[in-house]
Design an enzyme around this catalytic site. Structure first.
Site, short mmCIF file in Angstrom:
data_model
loop_
_atom_site.label_atom_id
_atom_site.label_comp_id
_atom_site.label_asym_id
_atom_site.label_seq_id
_atom_site.Cartn_x
_atom_site.Cartn_y
_atom_site.Cartn_z
N HIS A 287 0.85 -1.19 0.00
CA HIS A 287 0.00 0.00 0.00
C HIS A 287 0.88 1.23 0.00
CE1 HIS A 287 -0.07 -0.08 4.64
NE2 HIS A 287 0.28 -1.30 4.31
N HIS A 330 7.11 1.99 11.33
CA HIS A 330 7.82 3.01 10.57
C HIS A 330 8.48 4.03 11.49
CE1 HIS A 330 3.68 4.41 11.22
NE2 HIS A 330 4.08 5.66 11.02
N GLU A 336 4.59 13.52 13.87
CA GLU A 336 3.16 13.30 13.74
C GLU A 336 2.42 13.55 15.06
OE1 GLU A 336 2.72 9.23 12.68
OE2 GLU A 336 3.98 9.35 10.89
N TYR A 345 -9.11 3.08 15.54
CA TYR A 345 -8.05 3.23 14.54
C TYR A 345 -7.48 1.85 14.26
CZ TYR A 345 -3.59 4.64 12.47
OH TYR A 345 -2.52 4.79 11.63
N HIS A 360 4.24 11.19 17.84
CA HIS A 360 5.39 10.38 17.47
C HIS A 360 6.33 11.29 16.69
CE1 HIS A 360 2.24 6.96 17.57
NE2 HIS A 360 2.89 6.98 18.72
N HIS A 366 7.27 3.60 15.66
CA HIS A 366 5.90 3.35 16.08
C HIS A 366 5.20 2.52 15.02
CE1 HIS A 366 5.95 7.10 13.78
NE2 HIS A 366 4.67 6.95 13.50
#
Length: 431
Positions: A287, A330, A336, A345, A360, A366
């Site tokens: 993705h 990642h 973020e 979520y 983060h 994370h």
């Protein structure tokens, strides 16, 4: 009373609207005498000489000019500020539960609580990130920020945002953007309300270019709504609160500043329904990066790097085969701040509640928690996964988000957040 009279659609358009027929002058912006005994006033959001495609300004035809108010004096709301400090910043993953609702009457301005940020209005770059929890209308109080535009994301409760240029009714799953300098007040028809505010000190928010996506997709310009003109003609003992160079000021004002009878231009407040976002995704394997979920972007002086990116993660269909479908583990050059408006979520099994948020920062690892990793690793990817009943978002910035001391000391900080990854098992099998 200000009355909502409808919306005009389109992003960045030149609009013209009047609440009283004959208000707008024809063929000129500042005639010698304005109709109905009004004053002409220009509100410029960019430099006069900014290129035409990026020039933002509006002409306002109002009962009294904005210069009419008492003297400003310092005003203190200790929880709402731009003091992001200059000391060390922890690289730890941070997450907060929803901010508690106030137990005493608190309006939108008094209910703002600064979580962190970077840059400053002095530098003309960076962002401030705030939560709000309020239960009272802004009675007799009006506010404007000279420091940047305000991106407001309700999580609970409707906001009636009455601005100089008209009225926005904003419900959860919608956002509102109030441009720099525009005066407004907030009423809470549902009572207790909660949400998020991102203060943008840099270039104004705009729709991102679509590149290889083509002419359609992501947020469509026609779905952005700007209010039609509406005005208040009332006198009394009111208060005007200003945010200027990171500090708050107040002045007495003897009339409502929401007295614009007609206006034309493109420096305007607007709202957008996040449920209308046209999501792009993979239909084969893997993705793409989360930039495919970008709604609005404030560019920096480095091409392709955002001062502020506003990204959402709403309902969508995941059809990628032989692919780990939730967000992967990642570490980013960008930092973020994430919030949850509704539902769950898909990268967290528990602990991330609507109204909560996480930070983060740059290169802090994370991703999915242990339960989510195990479930996704064993899912049948020959069948599509319908992600429903959710709406999360992210404020992403090129610079580190410096959490405030009050955020790090808050009772709703989840001090054991890091434990959500403690259950990840070693699966290494070299044979």
């Amino acid at each position: 009373m200000l009355k909502q009279t409808g919306y005009m659609s389109g992003f960045g358009n030149e609009f013209a609207t009047e609440a009283l027929a004959g208000t707008l002058p024809e063929g000129r912006n500042s005639p010698q005498r304005v109709a109905h005994g009004l004053y002409a006033e220009q509100l410029s959001g960019t430099a006069f000489t900014a290129p035409r495609h990026s020039n933002r300004r509006s002409w306002l035809y109002r009962i009294r000019p904005a210069a009419m108010h008492g003297k400003f004096a310092p005003f203190e709301q200790v929880h709402f500020h731009n003091d992001f400090g200059s000391g060390p910043v922890t690289p730890e993953q941070l997450r907060w539960s929803p901010m508690p609702m106030p137990s005493t009457p608190v309006d939108f301005i008094d209910g703002l609580f600064t979580m962190g940020g970077n840059g400053s209005p002095v530098a003309g770059t960076g962002i401030g990130i705030h939560l709000y929890a309020a239960n009272k209308n802004m009675d007799g109080r009006y506010f404007y920020s000279a420091d940047g535009e305000l991106l407001i994301v309700p999580q609970q409760g409707t906001l009636i945002i009455a601005t100089e240029l008209g009225v926005l009714e904003v419900v959860p799953h919608e956002i509102a953007v109030i441009p720099r300098g525009v005066r407004f007040k907030v009423d809470l028809p549902d009572g207790a309300s909660r949400g998020y505010v991102c203060e943008n000190f840099g270039a104004f928010l705009r729709l991102p270019d679509l590149g290889p996506i083509g002419s359609n997709g992501l947020a469509n310009p026609r779905d952005f709504l700007t209010p039609c003109a509406a005005y208040e003609d009332v006198e009394g003992a009111f208060e005007l609160v200003s945010k200027f160079q990171g500090h708050l000021w107040r002045a007495d004002i003897a009339h409502s500043p929401l007295d614009v009878v007609g206006w034309h231009g493109n420096h305007v407040p607007y709202k957008y329904d996040l449920r209308k976002f046209n999501t792009i995704g993979s239909i084969s394997y893997d993705h793409p990066d989360p930039s495919i979920f970008l709604v609005l972007n404030s560019p920096s002086d480095t091409p392709g790097v955002g001062n502020l990116d506003f990204v959402i993660f709403g309902p969508r269909v995941l059809a990628m085969q032989d692919t780990f479908r939730p967000p992967w583990f990642h570490r980013n050059i960008a930092s973020e701040c994430m919030g949850l408006i509704h539902g769950e979520y898909d990268a967290k099994a528990e602990g991330f509640a609507p109204g909560g948020c996480s930070i983060h920062n740059c290169m802090t690892g994370h991703g999915p928690d242990a339960a989510t990793f195990e479930k996704a690793s064993n899912a049948d990817t020959s069948k599509p996964d319908y992600v429903k009943d959710t709406m999360a978002f992210m404020f992403e910035s090129r610079n580190v988000i410096r959490p405030t001391p009050q955020a790090l000391d808050a009772a709703h900080l989840q001090r054991e957040y890091i434990e959500c990854w403690a259950g990840l098992k070693k699966h290494f099998t070299p044979a």
